[in-house]
Scaffold this active site. Sequence first.
Site, PDB file in Angstrom:
ATOM      1  N   ARG A 140     -29.073  -1.495  -0.967  1.00  0.00           N
ATOM      2  CA  ARG A 140     -29.633  -2.143   0.222  1.00  0.00           C
ATOM      3  C   ARG A 140     -30.577  -3.249  -0.221  1.00  0.00           C
ATOM      4  O   ARG A 140     -31.775  -3.149  -0.087  1.00  0.00           O
ATOM      5  CB  ARG A 140     -30.364  -1.081   1.045  1.00  0.00           C
ATOM      6  CG  ARG A 140     -30.613  -1.495   2.486  1.00  0.00           C
ATOM      7  CD  ARG A 140     -31.188  -0.333   3.234  1.00  0.00           C
ATOM      8  NE  ARG A 140     -32.293   0.258   2.487  1.00  0.00           N
ATOM      9  CZ  ARG A 140     -32.700   1.510   2.633  1.00  0.00           C
ATOM     10  NH1 ARG A 140     -32.098   2.313   3.459  1.00  0.00           N
ATOM     11  NH2 ARG A 140     -33.726   1.961   1.946  1.00  0.00           N
ATOM     12  N   GLU A 181     -40.856  20.882 -21.255  1.00  0.00           N
ATOM     13  CA  GLU A 181     -41.172  19.460 -21.196  1.00  0.00           C
ATOM     14  C   GLU A 181     -42.673  19.309 -21.307  1.00  0.00           C
ATOM     15  O   GLU A 181     -43.416  20.129 -20.765  1.00  0.00           O
ATOM     16  CB  GLU A 181     -40.683  18.858 -19.872  1.00  0.00           C
ATOM     17  CG  GLU A 181     -39.180  18.776 -19.786  1.00  0.00           C
ATOM     18  CD  GLU A 181     -38.724  18.311 -18.416  1.00  0.00           C
ATOM     19  OE1 GLU A 181     -38.459  17.121 -18.270  1.00  0.00           O
ATOM     20  OE2 GLU A 181     -38.656  19.145 -17.512  1.00  0.00           O
ATOM     21  N   LYS A 238     -22.099  16.074 -24.151  1.00  0.00           N
ATOM     22  CA  LYS A 238     -20.860  16.616 -24.687  1.00  0.00           C
ATOM     23  C   LYS A 238     -20.996  16.898 -26.183  1.00  0.00           C
ATOM     24  O   LYS A 238     -20.442  17.855 -26.710  1.00  0.00           O
ATOM     25  CB  LYS A 238     -19.752  15.595 -24.444  1.00  0.00           C
ATOM     26  CG  LYS A 238     -18.369  16.099 -24.739  1.00  0.00           C
ATOM     27  CD  LYS A 238     -17.344  15.093 -24.252  1.00  0.00           C
ATOM     28  CE  LYS A 238     -15.938  15.639 -24.390  1.00  0.00           C
ATOM     29  NZ  LYS A 238     -14.947  14.759 -23.769  1.00  0.00           N
ATOM     30  N   HIS A 250     -28.658  23.712 -16.484  1.00  0.00           N
ATOM     31  CA  HIS A 250     -28.747  23.517 -17.924  1.00  0.00           C
ATOM     32  C   HIS A 250     -28.834  24.835 -18.696  1.00  0.00           C
ATOM     33  O   HIS A 250     -28.037  25.101 -19.591  1.00  0.00           O
ATOM     34  CB  HIS A 250     -29.972  22.654 -18.206  1.00  0.00           C
ATOM     35  CG  HIS A 250     -30.084  22.214 -19.613  1.00  0.00           C
ATOM     36  ND1 HIS A 250     -28.989  21.829 -20.344  1.00  0.00           N
ATOM     37  CD2 HIS A 250     -31.145  22.104 -20.430  1.00  0.00           C
ATOM     38  CE1 HIS A 250     -29.394  21.495 -21.553  1.00  0.00           C
ATOM     39  NE2 HIS A 250     -30.698  21.654 -21.635  1.00  0.00           N
ATOM     40  N   ASP A 265     -24.378  16.758 -16.138  1.00  0.00           N
ATOM     41  CA  ASP A 265     -25.670  17.373 -16.356  1.00  0.00           C
ATOM     42  C   ASP A 265     -26.254  16.582 -17.518  1.00  0.00           C
ATOM     43  O   ASP A 265     -25.856  16.769 -18.659  1.00  0.00           O
ATOM     44  CB  ASP A 265     -25.483  18.843 -16.721  1.00  0.00           C
ATOM     45  CG  ASP A 265     -26.767  19.493 -17.179  1.00  0.00           C
ATOM     46  OD1 ASP A 265     -27.787  18.773 -17.289  1.00  0.00           O
ATOM     47  OD2 ASP A 265     -26.754  20.695 -17.443  1.00  0.00           O
ATOM     48  N   HIS A 266     -27.177  15.672 -17.208  1.00  0.00           N
ATOM     49  CA  HIS A 266     -27.582  14.747 -18.263  1.00  0.00           C
ATOM     50  C   HIS A 266     -28.419  15.412 -19.344  1.00  0.00           C
ATOM     51  O   HIS A 266     -28.701  14.817 -20.360  1.00  0.00           O
ATOM     52  CB  HIS A 266     -28.318  13.542 -17.677  1.00  0.00           C
ATOM     53  CG  HIS A 266     -29.500  13.916 -16.856  1.00  0.00           C
ATOM     54  ND1 HIS A 266     -29.441  14.020 -15.502  1.00  0.00           N
ATOM     55  CD2 HIS A 266     -30.755  14.246 -17.201  1.00  0.00           C
ATOM     56  CE1 HIS A 266     -30.621  14.383 -15.040  1.00  0.00           C
ATOM     57  NE2 HIS A 266     -31.433  14.525 -16.045  1.00  0.00           N
ATOM     58  N   LYS A 298     -26.439  16.059 -11.289  1.00  0.00           N
ATOM     59  CA  LYS A 298     -27.162  17.204 -10.761  1.00  0.00           C
ATOM     60  C   LYS A 298     -28.363  16.680  -9.962  1.00  0.00           C
ATOM     61  O   LYS A 298     -28.794  15.554 -10.232  1.00  0.00           O
ATOM     62  CB  LYS A 298     -27.601  18.108 -11.892  1.00  0.00           C
ATOM     63  CG  LYS A 298     -28.851  17.607 -12.618  1.00  0.00           C
ATOM     64  CD  LYS A 298     -29.399  18.655 -13.538  1.00  0.00           C
ATOM     65  CE  LYS A 298     -30.702  18.206 -14.133  1.00  0.00           C
ATOM     66  NZ  LYS A 298     -31.863  18.304 -13.285  1.00  0.00           N
ATOM     67  N   ASP A 311     -34.015  23.101 -10.748  1.00  0.00           N
ATOM     68  CA  ASP A 311     -33.860  21.853 -11.486  1.00  0.00           C
ATOM     69  C   ASP A 311     -33.208  22.080 -12.841  1.00  0.00           C
ATOM     70  O   ASP A 311     -32.401  21.280 -13.292  1.00  0.00           O
ATOM     71  CB  ASP A 311     -35.234  21.195 -11.658  1.00  0.00           C
ATOM     72  CG  ASP A 311     -35.143  19.801 -12.259  1.00  0.00           C
ATOM     73  OD1 ASP A 311     -34.154  19.100 -11.960  1.00  0.00           O
ATOM     74  OD2 ASP A 311     -36.049  19.410 -13.010  1.00  0.00           O
ATOM     75  N   LYS A 361     -42.704  22.477 -16.982  1.00  0.00           N
ATOM     76  CA  LYS A 361     -43.250  21.152 -17.224  1.00  0.00           C
ATOM     77  C   LYS A 361     -44.656  21.304 -17.766  1.00  0.00           C
ATOM     78  O   LYS A 361     -45.303  22.316 -17.556  1.00  0.00           O
ATOM     79  CB  LYS A 361     -43.278  20.360 -15.925  1.00  0.00           C
ATOM     80  CG  LYS A 361     -41.880  20.068 -15.404  1.00  0.00           C
ATOM     81  CD  LYS A 361     -41.845  18.821 -14.568  1.00  0.00           C
ATOM     82  CE  LYS A 361     -40.445  18.446 -14.182  1.00  0.00           C
ATOM     83  NZ  LYS A 361     -39.702  17.757 -15.238  1.00  0.00           N
TER      84      LYS A 361
END
Lengths: 510, 309
Positions: A61, A236, A202, A260, A197-198, A168, A255, A358
């Site tokens: 947009r 994290e 792979k 994961h 799923d970043h 995801k 999340d 986190k």
Amino acid sequence: MTPNPLRVPQDRRLPRIAGPCGLVLFGVTGDLSRKKVMPAIYDLANRGLLPPGFALTGFARREWADQDFAQVVHDAVKAHARTEFREEVWRQLSEGFRFIPGDFDDDVAFERLRRTIDELDQVRGTGGNHAFYLAIPPRFFGDVVGQLKEHGLADPASDSWRRVVVEKPFGHDLASAQELNRVLDTAFPDASVFRIDHYLGKETVQNILAFRFANTMFEPIWNNNYVDHVQITMAEDVGIGGRAGYYDGIGAARDVIQNHLLQLMALVAMEEPTSFDAAALRIEKQKVLSSVVLPRDLSRHTARGQYAAGWAGGEKVIGFREEEGIDRRSTTETFAAVKLGIDTRRWAGVPFYLRTGKRLGRRVTEVAVVFKAAPHLPFAATSTAELTQNALVIRIQPDEGITTRFGSKVPGTAMEIRDVNMDFAYGGSFTESSPEAYERLILDVLLGDPPLFPRHEEVELSWRILDPVLDHWAERDASGRGPDEYASGGWGPDSADQMLERDGRAWRRP
Amino acid sequence: MIAIEQTNAAGIAAALVRARRNAGSPAMGMVLTLVIIVEDEYADVALDQTRQASREHPARVLAVVLGDKRGRGSVSASVGIGGGWGGETALITLTGEVAKHPESVVLPLLLPDSPVVVWWPHDAPPDPAADPLGRLAQRRITDSAAVARNKSRVLAELCAAHAPGNTDLAWTRLTPWRALLAAALDQHPLKVTGASVSAERGNPSADLLGAWLEDRLKVAVARHVSDGPGITQVTLDTKAGPIRISRPDGRLATFTTPNRPDRPIALKRRDVPELLAEELRRLDEDDVYAATARRLANPSARPTRKKAR
């Protein structure tokens, strides 16, 4: 069709270059597009893996012309690409940039998109092959997929393809995941839907498969005869940053654990697949996920928390409830831990502890397989005071590798045994030039390789595992027992430690 | 770097252990031994190129400088690990009699069990597989484009002496060209009726590309001389029109296929570290190169234009 005389199976130097095609990117202004997708496209082109004439169309947009979009991509590539910037690669790519301004419910814009795609087939030779990358919040998927269908963009002509990529989260519980899948299913067959799923590239999946199934020495001990328990951690060090809008109401379990950590658990626990193609792998992962059982008393075997204000890594940080855009009374968890069992002959009695959070001590993702202590130690008790349980750690982030931890005699005349670590890093071997997760995924999409990422059955199985835990936490919230606070920069709330103490175990410090 | 004079293989091995211990005994995860046979003045360049390639393939690198073969034998070395290096390195200088027996120094220094690769960055022996150092290796890398003169003849000799495990960087340089040509035929499954390769004079990669196309397509490949750099154009003739990749500047190519618009495609000339990294990725026999080398070494078997019709 006669086989290509220039391509023979023995010729393993030749990479597979995607056939003529284009990618349409929805949500070009988001972090995901700018930091991951655009740089990955450039890196693929730089490696010579994109077809000549590849087209990238942005849809957002914004009142932009094609050049404005090209500038956005240019800046994103300069800032985030992993390979060096080369003018000739840029020229190859930039001729294929298009931009469509519009809303996701704007018929006129989608009609323009259709015409643009037809035009690209003519001038760039994309041959009717197009992938749609939905880098947008899931609540818009319905609109976009509906529009793609309505304007005939989802239906490929003969000898061409249309595919869709989604990121995801795949829903926020079983019901919403099923709804999401239903929406995608109206326009695209399951084989044309690529979920990414970043967190789990792979490369990592293949590393785990190679480690487990290309070797002899690990498989015999990979069961409840030798394994005491397994800890899967994703920590994290950062807080939620600017993602309050996404994170509040979602939380750590949805999340990270749902996708994961459960995927990692499935890869570590599954039986050997009959082959390494995507279908065979999926069957084994689904078997594991459907054998997962939750402990009966969830209040004793799960834990959750929110980070409090404090000091983390030498920086003064604010607590979760003080973050911009977070409700002061939010019960969204930023730390979650659960104990799971797998009811199979191989794993019965071996708990899998999954945790994520986190603002923890450091950024790390790992799977630690902790072995039982030797049944008998022919040493004096004082000799083995410093010996703990053997462990094999599959490190995923950062610095992917394998660590084994075992006892060794301390040099000297006294008989004293102490733990030592032996470390192997893939880092040396292949990371430097191997494509990262997004490159691999985008290439899979363009080549039409079935990805190793979850299909909807796995997504739904994972929600079936997690839903009771989420319901349990919601009940506790309703009775005023929300998440525990934990100190920023540490390893989570006390309740998480107590959860393992009850089983006579302790969390590893990753 | 630890420098040691008047030493032998055991002395160099001890220095490697010492260097590793000085670095805190890091896990090395080395996957192969790479032996470089290089002239003194190019040793640093070759080591630097290996350093870049070694990020992908951590290796024990033994750079061997063969000095004057007359006089009393002397072995000196300079040994080090770390410093942006994915493995360990020893620069070994042999002078005097021992320079005739370099394998006696190298053999004890090979990593246990791991594959051995020998690389001659410039001049190589005419039959690398028969060379005393070449014999130790699974993979013998030559670079006919880097020899001082008669590059095409050197390549032809190497091809005539081809043995399993031999490879040449002139072949490695072709991978992107070959990948594009193969991709073009993936998209246009047409019968190729003729082909041509244009390149600067004396370009061994062009010789190999011609031989590969002849071998795979069973057509005669015409050669044209251009101003370069390297290969400038490849054309495959089909009934529907030519498939052509044209790269006049060594960087950006134009990709032409029947019934499709012309498209630009980046086709960079790659430098040695990249070539070396590709070469080390697979250490088994390259059957396609073997067939191409056979074809190049045996011109009488080449298809004629008439036959192709």
